[in-house]
Design an enzyme around this catalytic site. Structure first.
Site, PDB file in Angstrom:
ATOM      1  N   GLU A  19       5.070   9.546  -2.647  1.00 15.94           N
ATOM      2  CA  GLU A  19       4.991  10.658  -1.671  1.00 15.94           C
ATOM      3  C   GLU A  19       6.057  11.746  -2.221  1.00 15.94           C
ATOM      4  O   GLU A  19       5.796  13.033  -2.019  1.00 15.94           O
ATOM      5  CB  GLU A  19       5.474  10.117  -0.400  1.00 15.94           C
ATOM      6  CG  GLU A  19       4.309   9.179   0.164  1.00 15.94           C
ATOM      7  CD  GLU A  19       2.945   9.624   0.181  1.00 15.94           C
ATOM      8  OE1 GLU A  19       2.665  10.909   0.265  1.00 15.94           O
ATOM      9  OE2 GLU A  19       1.957   8.677   0.074  1.00 15.94           O
ATOM     10  N   HIS A  22       4.396  13.958  -4.541  1.00 13.08           N
ATOM     11  CA  HIS A  22       3.511  14.984  -3.957  1.00 13.08           C
ATOM     12  C   HIS A  22       4.558  15.953  -3.224  1.00 13.08           C
ATOM     13  O   HIS A  22       4.165  17.374  -3.213  1.00 13.08           O
ATOM     14  CB  HIS A  22       2.793  14.258  -2.653  1.00 13.08           C
ATOM     15  CG  HIS A  22       1.718  13.516  -3.076  1.00 13.08           C
ATOM     16  ND1 HIS A  22       0.590  13.873  -4.147  1.00 13.08           N
ATOM     17  CD2 HIS A  22       1.182  12.169  -2.459  1.00 13.08           C
ATOM     18  CE1 HIS A  22      -0.074  12.712  -4.236  1.00 13.08           C
ATOM     19  NE2 HIS A  22       0.065  11.928  -3.439  1.00 13.08           N
TER      20      HIS A  22
END
Length: 418
Positions: A19, A22
């Protein structure tokens, strides 16, 4: 309990780095990232830094980065709605009070006539007992205040859909990419701390009560020949030992500038229907930054290839469904690996990270690979697919993935506990 802790730490680290990829590239593209979450379900812990709320949620089975524009905005203002307005020092609206307006006596209350909070960034309305329509410009950033909580308004240029195809692609691809980078870093760290194997004819660690230790071989002995046959690599040493179970071998070794002859008899062991010789030694290990760097690249490539080949076997029916594992199976495997030592646990984490990266790149709706597939179609068509249709495909894909997760988890429970 140690198994649970090891599983949560390893899986949490894999999700965190995924994550984080991202998040980094979304922020680099100028996308408003509302939340960075590890886990799903109710919030356990949260704090806000800058524009983003960082949360840990109850179920440690994944994570997400909530980017503006990916989902419908949670709050909107409509004609006829009463809202309160707070202004910055430049006279622009920086807060729109949606409810509990009586708690903000300094706010100017208006009845909304129209508003554009994405492109032109304005709100128009009438004050109470005033017939004149007033127009107010929004500042950047500006916020909704609802239930005493501030929620940043996302202009279109801060939303995911406003970015170029390349920026959107990189923001999605960066998640799996970080998993490969993490695996590489772990393999390099193992090489730096434990060492990495080298193909030199040097005795490594010896096992207790093995033939080598009983015969008098020592770690760091350089093997010059075995039964008069010269050896130049560790592969040569292993091959001669394997081919001569229970046969005495005369090792000529160099130890501290002294040449020694040591007789060793390999023990016989049955391995996959074949009898081989073993003397209880490991291969030689070395430590250096550049060597560890190279080994990290080799290990990352090797396991990437192995996992892709395994997935290929699954698609062609050569790989049994029973061999798939979900969170329960991974937790059980983590427990077994943890008992072997920290380096084995680190390697297991690296392999899981590569696996997570590859799985996420598969062209399956709801996964990163599914989204990248839609981007590829957009590049070929020259325009994006309708967002509602794409969202429906991802929703169906997510539902099917959850169903598969339940089936695999039940399979794990039956396999390990029933």
């Amino acid at each position: 309990m140690n198994t649970v802790i090891a599983f949560v730490i390893i899986f949490g680290a894999l999700v965190f780095f995924h994550e984080l990829g991202h998040l980094i590239f979304a922020k680099r593209a100028g996308i408003l990232c509302r939340e960075f979450a590890i886990g799903f379900g109710p919030k356990v812990f949260s704090f806000k830094k800058g524009e983003t709320v960082y949360t840990i949620r109850l179920l440690p089975l994944g994570g997400f980065v909530r980017m503006a524009g990916e989902d419908p905005e949670m709050i909107d203002v409509k004609p006829g709605q009463l809202v309160g307005l707070l202004f910055d020092k430049n006279g622009k609206v920086n807060k729109i009070i949606v409810n509990h307006k009586d708690e903000y006596p300094e706010a100017k209350v208006i009845e909304v006539e129209r508003a554009d909070l994405e492109h032109e960034l304005y709100i128009e309305g009438y004050e109470r007992d005033h017939e004149q329509l007033e127009r107010f410009e929004l500042s950047e950033p500006a916020y909704f205040v609802m239930n005493r909580e501030e929620i940043q308004i996302a202009p279109y240029h801060r939303q995911f859909a406003s970015k170029t195809l390349g920026q959107r692609t990189m923001a999605i691809f960066a998640g799996p990419l970080m998993n490969f980078i993490l695996a590489f870093i772990i393999f390099v760290a193992i090489g730096m701390l434990q060492g990495y194997p080298v193909n030199k004819p040097i005795i490594g660690e010896l096992t207790n009560n093995g033939s080598a230790m009983k015969a008098g071989l020592q770690q760091h002995d350089v093997v010059l020949s075995i039964n008069g046959q010269s050896v130049s690599t560790w592969t040569d040493v292993v091959e001669i030992i394997r081919n001569n179970p229970e046969k005495e071998l005369l090792f000529k070794v160099k130890r501290n500038n002294e040449i020694l002859d040591i007789a060793v008899t390999p023990e016989a062991k049955e391995v996959q229907g074949e009898t081989i010789g073993l003397i209880g030694v490991y291969g030689p290990m070395e430590k250096s930054f550049f060597g560890a760097f190279k080994q990290g690249a080799i290990e990352t490539y090797y396991w990437t290839k192995e996992i892709i080949v395994g997935l290929g076997h699954l698609l062609t029916g050569q790989f049994s469904f029973d061999m798939l594992s979900g969170p329960v199976g991974i937790a059980v495997s983590t427990h077994k690996v943890a008992q072997s030592g920290v380096y084995y646990l680190m390697k297991w984490g690296a392999i899981l990270s590569i696996n997570l990266g590859i799985i996420n790149l598969l062209p399956i709706p709801a996964l990163d690979g599914g989204r990248l597939t839609f981007f590829a179609i957009e590049a070929l068509r020259g325009k994006p697919i309708d967002r509602q249709k794409e969202g429906l495909v991802h929703f169906i894909g997510f539902a099917l993935l959850m169903l598969l997760m339940l089936v695999v988890t039940w399979n794990d429970i039956q396999k390990f506990f029933l």
